[in-house]
Motif scaffolding. Structure first.
Motif, PDB file in Angstrom:
ATOM      1  N   UNK A 168       0.795  -1.216   0.000  1.00 59.10           N
ATOM      2  CA  UNK A 168       0.000   0.000   0.000  1.00 59.10           C
ATOM      3  C   UNK A 168       0.833   1.274   0.000  1.00 59.10           C
ATOM      4  N   UNK A 169       0.182   2.380  -0.317  1.00 59.00           N
ATOM      5  CA  UNK A 169       0.788   3.695  -0.131  1.00 59.00           C
ATOM      6  C   UNK A 169       0.237   4.382   1.103  1.00 59.00           C
ATOM      7  N   UNK A 170      -0.346   3.605   2.027  1.00 56.10           N
ATOM      8  CA  UNK A 170      -1.043   4.227   3.160  1.00 56.10           C
ATOM      9  C   UNK A 170      -0.549   3.774   4.529  1.00 56.10           C
ATOM     10  N   UNK A 171       0.656   3.176   4.593  1.00 54.24           N
ATOM     11  CA  UNK A 171       1.261   2.968   5.910  1.00 54.24           C
ATOM     12  C   UNK A 171       2.556   3.783   5.918  1.00 54.24           C
ATOM     13  N   UNK A 172       3.235   3.828   7.062  1.00 51.93           N
ATOM     14  CA  UNK A 172       4.404   4.705   7.130  1.00 51.93           C
ATOM     15  C   UNK A 172       5.561   4.138   6.309  1.00 51.93           C
ATOM     16  N   UNK A 205       2.089  -3.229  -4.759  1.00 51.84           N
ATOM     17  CA  UNK A 205       1.219  -2.442  -3.899  1.00 51.84           C
ATOM     18  C   UNK A 205       0.123  -1.750  -4.676  1.00 51.84           C
ATOM     19  N   UNK A 206      -0.801  -1.128  -3.933  1.00 49.28           N
ATOM     20  CA  UNK A 206      -1.878  -0.401  -4.616  1.00 49.28           C
ATOM     21  C   UNK A 206      -1.348   0.842  -5.340  1.00 49.28           C
ATOM     22  N   UNK A 223       2.242   7.412  -0.883  1.00 49.61           N
ATOM     23  CA  UNK A 223       2.629   6.791  -2.154  1.00 49.61           C
ATOM     24  C   UNK A 223       4.093   7.086  -2.450  1.00 49.61           C
ATOM     25  N   UNK A 224       4.541   8.275  -2.096  1.00 48.99           N
ATOM     26  CA  UNK A 224       5.927   8.652  -2.388  1.00 48.99           C
ATOM     27  C   UNK A 224       6.921   7.886  -1.517  1.00 48.99           C
ATOM     28  N   UNK A 225       6.503   7.534  -0.302  1.00 50.19           N
ATOM     29  CA  UNK A 225       7.365   6.697   0.538  1.00 50.19           C
ATOM     30  C   UNK A 225       7.473   5.312  -0.066  1.00 50.19           C
TER      31      UNK A 225
END
Ligand SMILES: Nc1nc2c(c(=O)[nH]1)N[C@H]1C(S)=C(S)[C@@H](COP(=O)(O)OP(=O)(O)OC[C@H]3O[C@@H](n4cnc5c(=O)[nH]c(N)nc54)[C@H](O)[C@@H]3O)O[C@H]1N2
Ligand SMILES: Nc1nc2c(c(=O)[nH]1)N[C@H]1C(S)=C(S)[C@@H](COP(=O)(O)OP(=O)(O)OC[C@H]3O[C@@H](n4cnc5c(=O)[nH]c(N)nc54)[C@H](O)[C@@H]3O)O[C@H]1N2
Ligand code: SF4
Ligand SMILES: [Mo]
Length: 754
Positions: free
Chosen positions: A151-155, A177-178, A379-381
């Motif tokens: 995902x792009x939604x965890x740290x 990932x998404x 998403x950038x991470x």
């Protein structure tokens, strides 16, 4: 008479005054609501302290002030001096705490027994079972037979830990990932054009540009705070919006180019052709900093205004006019999002936007750039550190030197650093269909709603031997399919960093306790490593903060260098920090853009012009399916599959209750559809029952379904950009008719009400 700079100083001073006043008012309102006629807060809700962190929804990365009582969050408001949002927030940000408290929060691991029923288990049993099931699948079918979808939604720290544990510890080869659904196109476009996945802009460019070209982007809905910054632009900018629909953003444009779906590539080549004809190019920049221009210039000769008009449905005059406005600008900027990325030729379309910026020298200066705005909070991470497509830090799995470097930096044996790059998301699913992949671990994404062509996706998932899902809620379309459901803490219940669209690293903090036995994703990944027997490899990864130090090491000397961030805990007070931020001679300015020196990341320092012939639509409208279906975001109050936003009463009031389809009045009339009546939208793959929203903002022959309803992806066609493997969610052929009585959805029967 006042000069422009005097005027700007005055505007800036007034803006500062407003922000300070709003900040004070917000604080007073939260402390003493009675004074504002809003009734008194119960004592337990009166804040005694505040702390700052970034929002957990979109990639804008707004700074939010969390108001605490006894260390626990009681309220939230936008931070007035955070450089991103300067005191503004969209409704999702204001409601970010509300969505944490919901009856369907996942509070305890659930394990499916042999009878097919799921029962509550302790963490010990959950993790022992996960390890033993995955291990036995790998023993029988090879290590690559278990994969993960993240995902792009965890740290960033969680992503890096997951990618490292899964691949270097548990022996997995494939993980995606998404972000594939979202950003893969921009990543490939940038890598090939610039030599690194490097969105070059800073948000200030939205305020400094005098010609803002938005391609397939609807920031009024999807990035409202970035739109705020456009409205603060003091240069009366031209705003060109390229979108088939007359969106909220297009309504504010100085020129709306309502193109036929997926004709953007032809349009952008046509604009390049016009700019050449008008001699509006920057020869010196092209000569010194790029490669491939002559071939490109020869190629675009064929895209004369008539050909472009033919493909796009615009008049030749409009195309010339658009080019003229770009040519006149001193600072033109090109911004794109999903209308470009999610298409069968997305990479080349994104590169066509990059070509326009390069040929006009609109890059590296204030108010310019070829700028992809990303979507999810991190998403950038994920693009830099998820260890899926790229080896940690934007490296290459197939490059032995990169692998050796990572092994040395992490103290992990070289043989453990996977040499094979991951399969893309769609290839992983093909692997499930063919039996090559038999175990799957899905983290912080809800693909049983969001992946393309759901009927086929669900058949695929059913083939798995063991499916693990890790989510905040037990009710998501994907969570209910899990053999093992792991309850996760969400934003606000854990700490770490996110990277926003302008490359700004921001901090999130734990300001609320996760419910029941739910654990942070970080903690769950640590448990997975321990139960798999590879925990010793990750001893140094013992907290988000220590992983941040590891990420710094991994970034050293790379375009994304963040070694200069000495204190992770001070990121909030610093207003976040944009990469690159090396330890040697860091640039200390608050707003930084890339390529000011005209040097790109390819070894010769030059950016590339990349292009190819436009291809036909994969599924054009036909007699039996006469409409082109567009999908996307419907409202600023809804987030994706709505697992979070549907929990807020406030957000629910801000969008229509029932799912709907936008259809033009002429088409509605011809089909005998009543405004607000129930209709059935059908494709060759599935159907959706929704209300007709009759509106002239959608062109005839096209319809639009928001992605927030679970039935939208029953219709979509599984076509992918060949270079990025990103799904082309935004064009397939459908038909539409009035629903029969028995087909009408019950009042509460929307698949989005979790
Ligand atoms: N409120 C809210 N905000 C969000 C999100 C959310 O779910 N809700 N999600 C976040 C995420 S992850 C993302 S990726 C971003 C997405 O942000 P956006 O990309 O701005 O949103 P979309 O609505 O998906 O697509 C933008 C536009 O593309 C247009 N479009 C469709 N086909 C074409 C085409 O062929 N050519 C052109 N030029 N345009 C086309 C659509 O009409 C639509 O208006 O939003 C982020 N912000
Ligand atoms: N038709 C169509 N489909 C689309 C799109 C489109 O435009 N049209 N857009 C695509 C795009 S751009 C995107 S980004 C995807 C998004 O698709 P998804 O990623 O599937 O959407 P979300 O609803 O954001 O799912 C995130 C999940 O993670 C959970 N979650 C949130 N925070 C945490 C956490 O901290 N830990 C854990 N473990 N779980 C958490 C949420 O409850 C939710 O179930 O959809 C894609 N699908
Ligand atoms: S614009 Fe994005 S980051 Fe800002 S408050 Fe809204 S959802 Fe959060
Ligand atoms: Mo996205």
């Amino acid at each position: 008479m006042k000069t422009e700079s005097d005027r700007n100083t005055l505007i800036e001073r007034f803006a500062r005054f407003l922000r300070a006043r709003n900040g004070r008012l917000t604080r007073e309102l939260l402390r003493e609501p009675g004074r504002f006629g809003l009734g008194q807060l119960p004592a337990a809700k009166v804040p005694d302290a505040t702390t700052e962190m970034v929002c957990g929804f979109c990639s804008t990365g707004c700074g939010m002030t969390v108001h605490l009582r006894g260390g626990q969050a009681v309220n939230i408001s936008p931070t007035t001096d955070y450089p991103v949002n300067q005191g503004t927030a969209c409704p999702k940000g204001w409601e970010a705490l509300t969505v944490l408290d919901a009856p369907d929060r996942s509070t305890v691991p659930l394990l499916r027994g042999t009878d097919g029923r799921r029962r509550q288990v302790e963490w010990g049993e959950a993790m022992t079972t996960m390890a033993s099931r995955f291990r036995s699948i790998q023993a029988a079918h090879g290590p690559q037979s278990v994969a993960f979808l993240s995902t792009g939604q965890i740290t960033t720290e969680e992503m890096a830990l997951l990618g490292a544990v899964a691949k270097f510890g548990m022996g997995m080869v494939h993980g995606d990932g998404n972000t594939r659904q979202c950003m893969a196109t921009a990543v490939v476009a940038y890598k090939n054009a610039f030599g690194f996945d490097a969105p070059p802009f800073t948000y200030q460019d939205l305020e400094e540009s005098d010609c803002i070209v938005l391609i397939g982007a609807n920031p009024c809905i999807a990035h409202p705070v970035l739109w705020e910054r456009v409205t603060r632009n003091p240069h009366s900018p031209e705003i060109l919006v390229i979108d088939p629909r007359m969106t909220e953003t297009a309504m504010a444009a100085t020129l709306h180019l309502s193109v036929r779906p997926k004709s953007d590539l032809t349009l952008l080549y046509g604009l390049a052709h016009e700019l050449l004809k008008q001699n509006a190019i920057d020869g010196a920049f092209i000569e010194e900093h790029t490669r491939g221009f002559d071939e490109f210039a020869a190629f675009v000769q064929q895209f004369d205004a008539d050909r472009v008009a033919d493909a796009t449905g615009l008049s030749a005059q409009t195309v010339r006019d658009a080019a003229l406005r770009i040519a006149r600008a001193r600072r033109a900027s090109f911004w794109w999002t999903m209308g470009v990325n999610q298409s069968h030729q997305g990479v080349k379309t994104a590169q066509a936007a990059i070509n326009l910026a390069l040929m006009t020298g609109n890059i590296g200066r204030p108010g310019t750039g070829a700028n992809s705005i990303t979507g999810q909070c991190n998403a950038m991470g994920s693009r830099l550190f998820s260890n899926t497509t790229n080896l940690l830090g934007g490296r290459d799995f197939t490059n032995p030197a990169d692998r050796a470097e990572v092994a040395a930096l992490l103290g992990i044996p070289y043989e453990r650093i996977t040499a094979q790059p991951s399969w893309s998301y769609d290839r992983i699913l093909d692997g499930v269909r063919s039996g090559e992949i038999r175990g799957l671990w899905i983290i912080a994404t809800n693909p049983a709603h969001s992946w393309i062509d759901q009927n086929s996706f669900r058949e695929t998932l059913a083939k798995l031997d063991f499916l693990v899902v890790q989510d905040m809620y037990h009710s998501t379309e994907t969570a209910v399919l899990a053999d093992l459901l792991l309850p996760a803490a969400g934003w606000g219940e854990k700490e770490g960093t996110f990277i926003n669209s302008e490359r700004r690293v921001g901090l999130i903090k734990k300001v609320s306790r996760a419910p029941g036995l739910a654990l942070s994703d970080f903690h769950i990944f640590k448990l997975a490593a321990a139960y798999y027997g590879c925990g010793a490899l990750f001893e140094e990864w013992d907290s988000p903060e220590s992983v941040f130090q590891i990420l710094k090491r991994l970034s050293a000397g790379r375009p994304c260098d963040i070694t200069g961030i000495a204190d992770y805990r001070a990121l909030d007070q610093a207003g976040g920090v944009q990469w690159p931020y090396p330890s040697e001679n860091p640039d200390l300015s608050q707003e930084r853009r890339l390529f000011a020196d005209g040097r790109f990341y390819h070894s010769d320092g030059r950016a590339r012009f990349l292009f190819e012939q436009p291809k036909d639509l994969p599924e054009p409208a036909s007699t039996s399916y006469p409409f082109q279906l567009l999908t996307g975001r419907g409202s600023a109050a809804q987030w994706h599959t709505q697992t979070r936003t549907a929990k807020s009463d406030v957000l629910r009031k801000l969008h229509p209750r029932d799912p709907y389809v936008e259809i033009h009045p002429v088409d509605a009339k011809a089909l005998g559809l009543t405004p607000g009546g129930w209709v059935v939208v059908e494709s060759r793959r599935g159907s959706a029952v929704v209300r007709a929203f009759v509106t002239p903002t959608i062109p005839t022959g096209q319809i639009f379904l928001p992605m927030h309803d679970g039935s939208t992806n029953l219709l979509t066609l599984a076509v992918f950009d060949p270079e990025s493997r990103q799904p082309a969610y935004k064009a397939c052929a459908v038909r539409i008719r009035a629903a029969r009585g028995e087909e009408v959805r019950g009042n509460d029967n929307t698949s989005t009400s979790h």
